[in-house]
Design a protein around this motif. Sequence first.
Motif, PDB file in Angstrom:
ATOM      1  N   ALA A  84      57.607  38.375  50.399  1.00 30.96           N
ATOM      2  CA  ALA A  84      57.861  37.436  51.506  1.00 30.96           C
ATOM      3  C   ALA A  84      58.851  38.031  52.501  1.00 30.96           C
ATOM      4  O   ALA A  84      58.959  37.552  53.627  1.00 30.96           O
ATOM      5  CB  ALA A  84      58.409  36.113  50.964  1.00 30.96           C
TER       6      ALA A  84
ATOM      7  N   GLY B 164      67.850  29.419  53.566  1.00 31.27           N
ATOM      8  CA  GLY B 164      67.374  28.120  54.055  1.00 31.27           C
ATOM      9  C   GLY B 164      67.275  27.064  52.958  1.00 31.27           C
ATOM     10  O   GLY B 164      67.786  25.946  53.108  1.00 31.27           O
ATOM     11  N   LEU B 165      66.591  27.389  51.838  1.00 28.86           N
ATOM     12  CA  LEU B 165      66.386  26.381  50.791  1.00 28.86           C
ATOM     13  C   LEU B 165      67.681  25.975  50.085  1.00 28.86           C
ATOM     14  O   LEU B 165      67.915  24.778  49.882  1.00 28.86           O
ATOM     15  CB  LEU B 165      65.335  26.863  49.787  1.00 28.86           C
TER      16      LEU B 165
ATOM     17  N   TYR C 161      67.672  34.610  47.735  1.00 29.74           N
ATOM     18  CA  TYR C 161      66.465  34.957  46.993  1.00 29.74           C
ATOM     19  C   TYR C 161      65.225  34.763  47.849  1.00 29.74           C
ATOM     20  O   TYR C 161      65.051  33.741  48.507  1.00 29.74           O
ATOM     21  CB  TYR C 161      66.320  34.127  45.709  1.00 29.74           C
ATOM     22  N   GLN C 162      64.371  35.765  47.843  1.00 33.03           N
ATOM     23  CA  GLN C 162      63.078  35.673  48.526  1.00 33.03           C
ATOM     24  C   GLN C 162      62.006  36.159  47.572  1.00 33.03           C
ATOM     25  O   GLN C 162      62.214  37.131  46.847  1.00 33.03           O
ATOM     26  CB  GLN C 162      63.084  36.549  49.787  1.00 33.03           C
ATOM     27  N   VAL C 163      60.893  35.439  47.540  1.00 34.25           N
ATOM     28  CA  VAL C 163      59.793  35.826  46.646  1.00 34.25           C
ATOM     29  C   VAL C 163      59.343  37.228  47.062  1.00 34.25           C
ATOM     30  O   VAL C 163      59.170  37.491  48.255  1.00 34.25           O
ATOM     31  CB  VAL C 163      58.628  34.814  46.769  1.00 34.25           C
TER      32      VAL C 163
ATOM     33  N   ILE D  19      63.990  30.200  44.040  1.00 30.77           N
ATOM     34  CA  ILE D  19      63.962  30.123  45.512  1.00 30.77           C
ATOM     35  C   ILE D  19      65.106  29.277  46.063  1.00 30.77           C
ATOM     36  O   ILE D  19      65.400  29.327  47.245  1.00 30.77           O
ATOM     37  CB  ILE D  19      62.607  29.589  46.060  1.00 30.77           C
TER      38      ILE D  19
ATOM     39  N   THR E 234      66.251  34.867  55.663  1.00 32.30           N
ATOM     40  CA  THR E 234      67.503  35.307  55.032  1.00 32.30           C
ATOM     41  C   THR E 234      67.596  34.921  53.565  1.00 32.30           C
ATOM     42  O   THR E 234      68.450  35.399  52.836  1.00 32.30           O
ATOM     43  CB  THR E 234      68.689  34.655  55.752  1.00 32.30           C
ATOM     44  N   GLY E 235      66.764  33.968  53.138  1.00 34.84           N
ATOM     45  CA  GLY E 235      66.868  33.487  51.759  1.00 34.84           C
ATOM     46  C   GLY E 235      67.988  32.471  51.612  1.00 34.84           C
ATOM     47  O   GLY E 235      68.418  32.176  50.496  1.00 34.84           O
TER      48      GLY E 235
ATOM     49  N   ASP F  31      51.967  22.367  52.451  1.00 31.89           N
ATOM     50  CA  ASP F  31      51.213  23.352  53.221  1.00 31.89           C
ATOM     51  C   ASP F  31      50.083  23.921  52.387  1.00 31.89           C
ATOM     52  O   ASP F  31      50.019  23.679  51.174  1.00 31.89           O
ATOM     53  CB  ASP F  31      52.144  24.472  53.730  1.00 31.89           C
TER      54      ASP F  31
ATOM     55  N   LYS G 201      55.799  29.405  58.439  1.00 30.57           N
ATOM     56  CA  LYS G 201      55.968  30.846  58.214  1.00 30.57           C
ATOM     57  C   LYS G 201      55.015  31.373  57.139  1.00 30.57           C
ATOM     58  O   LYS G 201      54.463  32.459  57.262  1.00 30.57           O
ATOM     59  CB  LYS G 201      57.409  31.113  57.725  1.00 30.57           C
TER      60      LYS G 201
ATOM     61  N   ASN H 262      59.510  26.841  57.138  1.00 27.96           N
ATOM     62  CA  ASN H 262      59.012  27.662  56.022  1.00 27.96           C
ATOM     63  C   ASN H 262      57.511  27.515  55.881  1.00 27.96           C
ATOM     64  O   ASN H 262      56.788  28.492  55.690  1.00 27.96           O
ATOM     65  CB  ASN H 262      59.676  27.249  54.708  1.00 27.96           C
TER      66      ASN H 262
HETATM   67  P1  ADP Z   1      63.778  32.248  53.884  1.00 27.49           P
HETATM   68  O1  ADP Z   1      62.655  31.384  54.286  1.00 27.49           O
HETATM   69  O2  ADP Z   1      64.786  32.455  54.972  1.00 27.49           O
HETATM   70  O3  ADP Z   1      63.352  33.525  53.258  1.00 27.49           O
HETATM   71  P2  ADP Z   1      64.390  30.156  52.073  1.00 27.49           P
HETATM   72  O4  ADP Z   1      65.581  29.911  51.236  1.00 27.49           O
HETATM   73  O5  ADP Z   1      64.002  29.113  53.030  1.00 27.49           O
HETATM   74  O6  ADP Z   1      64.612  31.538  52.758  1.00 27.49           O
HETATM   75  O7  ADP Z   1      63.175  30.422  51.137  1.00 27.49           O
HETATM   76  C1  ADP Z   1      63.326  31.291  50.037  1.00 27.49           C
HETATM   77  C2  ADP Z   1      61.997  31.899  49.653  1.00 27.49           C
HETATM   78  O8  ADP Z   1      61.140  30.901  49.126  1.00 27.49           O
HETATM   79  C3  ADP Z   1      61.217  32.430  50.780  1.00 27.49           C
HETATM   80  O9  ADP Z   1      61.633  33.751  51.091  1.00 27.49           O
HETATM   81  C4  ADP Z   1      59.802  32.409  50.269  1.00 27.49           C
HETATM   82  O10 ADP Z   1      59.591  33.504  49.456  1.00 27.49           O
HETATM   83  C5  ADP Z   1      59.791  31.151  49.432  1.00 27.49           C
HETATM   84  N1  ADP Z   1      59.267  29.992  50.172  1.00 27.49           N
HETATM   85  C6  ADP Z   1      59.947  29.036  50.805  1.00 27.49           C
HETATM   86  N2  ADP Z   1      59.131  28.123  51.347  1.00 27.49           N
HETATM   87  C7  ADP Z   1      57.856  28.514  51.075  1.00 27.49           C
HETATM   88  C8  ADP Z   1      56.556  28.008  51.378  1.00 27.49           C
HETATM   89  N3  ADP Z   1      56.382  26.888  52.084  1.00 27.49           N
HETATM   90  N4  ADP Z   1      55.479  28.688  50.938  1.00 27.49           N
HETATM   91  C9  ADP Z   1      55.634  29.846  50.234  1.00 27.49           C
HETATM   92  N5  ADP Z   1      56.839  30.376  49.923  1.00 27.49           N
HETATM   93  C10 ADP Z   1      57.941  29.734  50.357  1.00 27.49           C
END
Ligand code: ADP
Length: 456
Positions: A411, A420-421, A406-408, A401, A417-418, A388, A364, A361
């Motif tokens: 993003a 990962g977290l 959910y994705q910001v 998040i 896929t939303g 980061d 990315k 992430n």
């Molecule tokens: P994905 O990365 O597959 O979209 P995640 O569940 O990992 O899904 O993350 C959810 C959302 O959180 C991301 O879509 C992004 O908007 C935000 N996010 C996660 N990690 C970061 C990061 N290091 N910096 C900025 N935004 C992040």
Amino acid sequence: MPVTGPTGTAPLLQMALRVEHDIFVVRQRGREVAAAVGLEHQDQVRIATALSEVARDLLRAVGGADVTFALADDAVHGRRHLRVDLAPVRPLPDDRYEPQSGAVARLVDKLGVVTGEGDTVVRMSRRVPVTAAALTPERLAELRSELGRNAPGSALDELAAQNAQLIAALDEVRSQRDELAVLNEELAETNRGVMALYNQLTEELEETNRGVVALYAELDEKSAQLRAASESKSRFLANVSHELRAPVTAIIGLGRLLDDSASDPLTTEQARQVGLIRSSASDLLTLVNELLDLAKAESGRIEPDWAEIDLRPVFGQLRGTLRALATRPGVELVVEEPPAPATLRTDEVLLAQVLRNLLHNGIKFTEHGEVRLRAERRDDQWSLTVSDTGAGIPPELHGRIFEEFYQVPGATRIGGTGLGLPYARRLVTLLGGSLLVSSEPGRGSTFTVTLPVGGA
Ligand code: ADP
């Protein structure tokens, strides 16, 4: 002759007690003198009563006495007393003669037999209140002549006066009794009020208790429903993703075959379309795999494989595999060496998965600067932070998040896929730790995994 008193004694009136009728006169004059020197009404009656009792006693015992009323100053306390001396006409029966009963003695301040310079008198005294008007020598002289002038009333007069006093005393007793009755009634009323309040409070408490019990029952029911819903969602996700995996893998395989140099050559357009099919299918496979992982973690089907691990090789491996992903020229991937002894009881594969996810992430979402992994040990906890210098996340979205899919906003174009977290947080929880974020838009993000050194 009456006994002479201490300095300051001022005789006010003298009279003889010889016959029965004199008892009334002594009583009456006693009251008059008491009133004249400023004794309160109650005290006037008290001293008059004591006087008539002692007078009757002395008349019977020795045939009479000479009575002297005087004002005396208390040498010690400087208080003024009305003093009455009764000098018996014949010697008292014996030295231990006590003319008074206890009840009579209580009517005055002092009552007793006093002997001095050959004379013996029965003496009683009562303190004059400080509030009484001061008696100047002129006023005393006036009093003396007034008292001398006043002719003693008849026995009947004194009896009438005594009756009036008795009636007044009875009235007072009655009014006190009435007051007591009123007080009792008030007390009973208050008691009733307190009991009513107590009952009301008890009822309210019971009512509240019933409400709380009902609420708990509802809460239990709701959480059972939620658990059931969550379980069926996980089951559904697991089944669907499992079913999807096989056809998607087949599509990817077929695409590769079509693209293979050993197969019939494709036109440029066909090659482009097959390429699209392959990349879409591989995105789909990532999604399906992530869904399957999450469903497994949620349904508790992931059992950590606990072991004592060393963080250094784990970090080394992450450094190697992720360097290939950090392709942006302005972004550096820094994996710090963990401080020794870098041991920890956990599941190495699951922990590596979490850290890879967070580092991925970071890479990315960072366009300039660096993505850093560092480990820090505090007491019996490890803090593994992935920070980061990327886009950052608005504070109000820090909770969101971690929700599935959910994705910001904005993003999405970066891909993902939303899932990962939420998956990473699930795994960290399984490992007995926590995953938190701190981030500000434009200032980068820091994800912190806290794990107990000794495992969950
Ligand atoms: P994905 O990365 O597959 O979209 P995640 O569940 O990992 O899904 O993350 C959810 C959302 O959180 C991301 O879509 C992004 O908007 C935000 N996010 C996660 N990690 C970061 C990061 N290091 N910096 C900025 N935004 C992040």
